[in-house]
Design a protein around this motif. Structure first.
Motif, short mmCIF file in Angstrom:
data_model
loop_
_atom_site.label_atom_id
_atom_site.label_comp_id
_atom_site.label_asym_id
_atom_site.label_seq_id
_atom_site.Cartn_x
_atom_site.Cartn_y
_atom_site.Cartn_z
N LEU A 138 0.83 -1.21 0.00
CA LEU A 138 0.00 0.00 0.00
C LEU A 138 0.86 1.26 0.00
O LEU A 138 0.53 2.25 -0.66
CB LEU A 138 -0.94 -0.01 1.21
CG LEU A 138 -2.06 -1.05 1.20
CD1 LEU A 138 -2.77 -1.10 2.53
CD2 LEU A 138 -3.06 -0.73 0.07
N ARG A 147 0.09 0.78 -4.43
CA ARG A 147 -0.80 -0.19 -5.07
C ARG A 147 -2.17 -0.14 -4.42
O ARG A 147 -2.30 0.22 -3.26
CB ARG A 147 -0.19 -1.60 -4.96
CG ARG A 147 1.12 -1.73 -5.73
CD ARG A 147 1.75 -3.11 -5.55
NE ARG A 147 2.95 -3.23 -6.37
CZ ARG A 147 4.16 -2.85 -5.98
NH1 ARG A 147 4.33 -2.30 -4.78
NH2 ARG A 147 5.19 -2.98 -6.78
N ASN A 148 -3.19 -0.56 -5.18
CA ASN A 148 -4.54 -0.56 -4.61
C ASN A 148 -4.72 -1.76 -3.69
O ASN A 148 -3.86 -2.65 -3.61
CB ASN A 148 -5.61 -0.54 -5.71
CG ASN A 148 -5.52 -1.77 -6.61
OD1 ASN A 148 -5.31 -2.89 -6.15
ND2 ASN A 148 -5.67 -1.55 -7.91
N LEU A 149 -5.83 -1.80 -3.00
CA LEU A 149 -6.04 -2.82 -1.97
C LEU A 149 -6.05 -4.23 -2.55
O LEU A 149 -5.52 -5.15 -1.94
CB LEU A 149 -7.36 -2.55 -1.24
CG LEU A 149 -7.70 -3.52 -0.10
CD1 LEU A 149 -6.62 -3.48 0.97
CD2 LEU A 149 -9.07 -3.20 0.49
N VAL A 166 -13.16 -6.09 -0.18
CA VAL A 166 -12.91 -5.48 -1.48
C VAL A 166 -14.24 -5.12 -2.14
O VAL A 166 -15.17 -5.93 -2.21
CB VAL A 166 -12.10 -6.44 -2.38
CG1 VAL A 166 -11.94 -5.85 -3.77
CG2 VAL A 166 -10.75 -6.73 -1.76
N ALA A 208 -13.05 -0.49 1.94
CA ALA A 208 -11.84 -0.70 1.15
C ALA A 208 -11.23 0.62 0.71
O ALA A 208 -10.02 0.69 0.43
CB ALA A 208 -12.15 -1.56 -0.07
N GLY A 209 -12.02 1.69 0.65
CA GLY A 209 -11.49 2.98 0.24
C GLY A 209 -10.81 3.74 1.36
O GLY A 209 -10.15 4.75 1.11
N LEU A 227 -7.99 3.59 3.28
CA LEU A 227 -6.70 2.91 3.46
C LEU A 227 -6.10 3.19 4.83
O LEU A 227 -5.31 2.40 5.34
CB LEU A 227 -5.73 3.33 2.35
CG LEU A 227 -6.13 2.92 0.93
CD1 LEU A 227 -5.04 3.29 -0.05
CD2 LEU A 227 -6.43 1.43 0.85
#
Length: 846
Positions: free
Chosen positions: A409, A413-415, A486, A491-492, A494
């Protein structure tokens, strides 16, 4: 990633967890949980004839007696010794089962030993059960003066029936007796009745011997060659043969019992009652009407009855039931506190992933305890400690995954990508570190099996199950929970995944330095471990030297009775007794060497030499009074009533074997770890260096522990015992577990950064794994401290070994193992040799 497969997996995990909780929920939850809530009672698992209502508890938790027996088979032919031991085992099992002892365990230990565990049985009862060799007896129906059979009705009243015989040849038999096969007994049919109304009464079958005296026919007249033969393809019989005296008696007895039954009893229990078809001469006979497996068992019983095998008790221990019950309650409560502390830490440090990890920990705990209950695994205090330790290792797997996710992260990178990459990159560390622990557990199992140490075997089995389930929990359960997030609003966020968390200076590096990057030591992106390695070596020496000096001063260690032979007993007096008065009393009894130690619970631990009589079990008849009973009587006369809460006696034979096997176990663990690490790192240049470095770091921890316990023995009279060796081997596994995680990061960084110097890679790897090392150790230390403060006194020494070992193992994985790799790569040893001995160093250019 919330696809149908993920949802199905989650549903299966939820169902499995619910089933596990229902199965393991205690029948008396108020003993272990806060009393302000009316907890429902558990009912265990009941499926058909399968019944698991409670956990199976070991002697230290339930109370009872443990005895290790050694058989003298020197007079038994070599090819028949195994059958003789099977016979002895079967005899003791029959006695125990007839006594109604629940959850007893009788196991072969080596070629000529039996380990007997009798939960809830006092020492005197145990000696009555196993204190004599079986007596095989041949009996005939009792008759009155008129020759009628004497019977006893179901109401307990005596009556007689005629002894007439009906039929001819193989069909001949008593008219008023009938064999009830499903009940395995002969029944009497009274005159005028059509159904049995009573049982046949039996008396010893006797004949006139060579000396003219009347003798009863027993197993002592049998030759040890009973065997199963097949009269036809489906009709097995047991062939037996008497010696000359037995043959003469058998000739007379069968002559008068033609067409009548003759019974064979073992320990007063009817095992066979065939009808004598004809007068048998020559001392040979067959027993008909037995199934093949029953015949094999009967042959073993007959041979062991014909060859009494003298037994000697070489190890004995007794635990009071009250002490065991208190240990269960306190240990469970300590484990609960430890697990809750771990959950609290995970929530505070890892935030949302910590919540999921805590949920996974509930699943993990429920599944492991369910497995323990179903198999069932015999839980001991050491087993509970192993379970708590496995909880720490399960948490460690989650910590490895979360730390990897955080790195991904931070790299932007995204989750979804961070989640999968985190699991993929954490898996080698989880796999290799847990396999090293399993290797140690396998050696622990062997070590315990060699001398019947069921506590050690229980610890190893518990840890094996815990480690195996922890790998499943991390890869399946935690991953499934994370995948469910996800595509959700969570999930948004972080920040809820602790992506911004910082530990030391680890977060300063978003990627590994390349060959063109400035040195991490100068750049400030990583902590500088490597360039201070000389100071770490000096610190290790400062820690090791006092212990080594103490080891050089006799006695190096204060051995417990397992290593020195002797006896230990824990007593609690109803009246106040001073330790000095107890020492004086022991001296008056004749044990001036006895050491008396008071405990925080008001008990006294008395350690003395091997007692006469404790280890002697006569071949026939009840055990004679032992020196232990003499001591107990004398103490009772002097100080009043008291309770023996714990008793252990070990002979010199066992103590020598334990010492030898302990050394072999430690060496085997080191060799196993060296070989596995060398294989796991085989793709790196000189992979054996990693194995050697790990073994050196492990031996560093071993010397720290042994040295400290040498000092403790001199200052506080602290003894080492088999649980110390168990703790030592566990520390070896934990230390290697920790070291492999660091080495795995070094392996990964070497492959990803071929142009970076090895010291810089080690610096970066140590910095990146520092948070994981500290967090894992903290969770394990918290659980150990909870057990140490609240658990049973009998494992406090063992827990102290684990506590010191975990701290030392964490230190050595960072400041010893990795630094040795760098020193090896940089040539520190030749350079130091050149400085110290310049004249002996080779000249430049040579």
């Amino acid at each position: 990633m919330r696809n149908r497969a993920t949802l199905y997996t989650f549903a299966l995990i939820a169902i499995l967890t619910a089933i596990a909780v229902l199965i393991v929920w205690p029948s008396d939850p108020g003993r272990y949980l806060p009393g302000f809530f009316p907890w429902p009672k558990g009912h265990g698992l009941h499926v058909g004839g399968f019944d698991r209502e409670t956990m199976r508890l070991g002697l230290d938790l339930k109370g009872g007696t443990y005895v290790l027996l050694e058989a003298d088979t020197s007079q038994v032919p070599a090819d028949q010794r195994d059958d003789a031991m099977k016979g002895v085992k079967d005899i003791i099992e029959r006695r125990v089962n007839a006594w109604g002892v629940a959850e007893s365990e009788i196991q072969r230990e080596g070629a000529n030993r039996l380990a007997v565990q009798l939960p809830g049985i006092a020492r005197e009862e145990a000696r009555d059960l196993i204190g004599r060799t079986a007596e095989l007896e041949f009996k005939e129906p009792q008759r009155d003066d008129q020759g009628n059979f004497v019977c006893k009705s179901d109401a307990g009243e005596s009556f007689t029936v005629p002894s007439t015989v009906v039929g001819t040849g193989d069909k001949a038999g008593p008219s008023n007796l009938v064999w009830i096969a499903e009940e395995h007994r002969w029944r009497c049919v009274a005159t005028g009745q059509t159904v049995p109304t009573g049982d046949v009464q039996w008396v010893p079958a006797k004949g006139i011997g060579s000396d003219g005296k009347e003798k009863a026919l027993t197993g002592s007249f049998l030759k040890a060659n009973a065997r199963v033969e097949l009269m036809t393809a489906t009709e097995p019989v047991v062939a037996i043969e008497f010696n000359s005296e037995g043959g003469k008696l058998f000739d007379q007895i069968t002559g008068r019992l033609v067409s009548l039954p003759m019974a064979i009893f073992m320990d007063e229990e009817l095992i066979s009652a065939p009808t004598i078809r004809s007068h048998i001469t020559g001392g040979n006979a067959v027993i008909e009407g037995v199934a093949l497996e029953e015949g094999r068992t009967l042959a073993i019983q007959l041979n062991s009855g014909a060859l009494p095998v003298p037994l000697t008790v070489i190890q004995e221990s007794t635990v009071d039931a009250t002490l065991g019950d208190d240990s269960v309650r306190r240990s469970v409560q300590a484990g609960e506190i430890g697990i809750l502390a771990v959950i609290a830490f995970m929530l505070l440090y890892y935030r949302l992933p910590g919540v999921l990890a805590s949920m996974a920990l509930v699943t993990y705990t429920s599944i492991v305890l369910m497995i323990f209950k179903i198999i069932p695994v015999t839980l001991t205090l050491a087993g509970i400690a192993a379970f708590v330790l496995s909880v720490g290792m399960a948490v460690d797997a989650n910590i490895l995954i979360f730390e990897r996710m955080k790195e991904e992260l931070r790299a932007g990178r995204n989750l979804v990508v961070a989640l999968e990459a985190g699991f993929a990159r954490a898996w080698p560390s989880i796999r290799d570190s847990n396999i090293s622990t399993l290797i140690t557990c396998g050696i622990l199992w062997w070590f315990g099996d060699q001398f019947g140490a069921n506590l050690v075997k229980g610890f190893a089995l518990t840890l094996i199950i815990g480690v195996a389930v922890s790998m499943f929990s991390a890869i399946m359960v935690t991953r499934t929970f994370l995948r469910l997030l996800v595509g959700t609003r969570l999930a948004g966020r972080l920040g809820w995944f602790a992506a911004e968390a910082r530990v030391g200076a680890a977060a300063a590096a978003a990627h590994m330095p390349t060959s063109a990057s400035p040195s991490p030591a100068r750049h400030g992106g990583f902590l500088d471990f490597v360039h201070r390695r000389g100071w770490y070596y000096l610190l290790s020496l400062a820690i090791l030297v006092p212990g080594v000096v103490s080891l050089l001063i006799p006695p190096a260690l204060r051995p417990g009775i397992e290593f020195s032979a002797g006896t230990s007993m824990t007593v609690r007096f109803e009246q106040s007794v001073a330790a000095e008065d107890l020492r004086s009393a022991m001296a008056d009894i004749g044990h001036s060497e006895a050491r008396v130690q008071s405990t925080s619970e008001g008990d006294f631990i008395i350690r003395m030499g091997e007692l006469a009589g404790v280890a002697n079990v006569p071949p026939v008849g009840p055990s004679m009074p032992s020196e232990r009973e003499t001591i107990e009587t004398a103490l009772g006369d002097r100080f009043g009533a008291f309770t023996v809460r714990d008793f252990a006696s070990v002979s010199g034979v066992v103590s020598k074997e334990i010492g030898r096997n302990a050394a072999i176990a430690v060496i085997a663990a080191a060799v196993g770890i060296l070989l596995y690490i060398s294989w796991a790192f085989r793709h790196l240049p000189k992979p054996w260096r990693y194995g050697v470095a790990a073994v050196i770091a492990t031996m560093h921890d071993v010397v720290v522990l042994v040295g400290l316990f040498s000092i403790f023995g001199k200052l506080f009279n602290m003894e080492i015992n088999t649980m110390f060796i168990t703790g030592l081997l566990t520390v070896i596994g934990f230390s290697t577990h920790d070291t492999i995680v660091v080495f795995d990061r070094i392996r990964e960084n070497v492959g990803r950064n071929p142009g970076v110097s090895f010291p810089e890679i080690v610096n970066a790897s140590l910095t990146e794994t520092l948070a994981r090392s500290i967090n894992t150790s903290m969770t394990v230390v918290v659980t150990i401290v909870a057990l140490l403060l609240l658990g049973g006194v009998t494992i406090q020494g063992f827990l102290l070994v684990l506590l010191i070992g975990v701290i030392s193992g964490t230190y050595s994985s960072i400041f010893v193992a990795s630094q040795i790799l760098v020193s090896w790569e940089q040539g520190d040893v030749p350079r130091l040799f050149q400085r110290l001995f310049p004249r002996l160093a080779p000249a430049p250019g040579t």
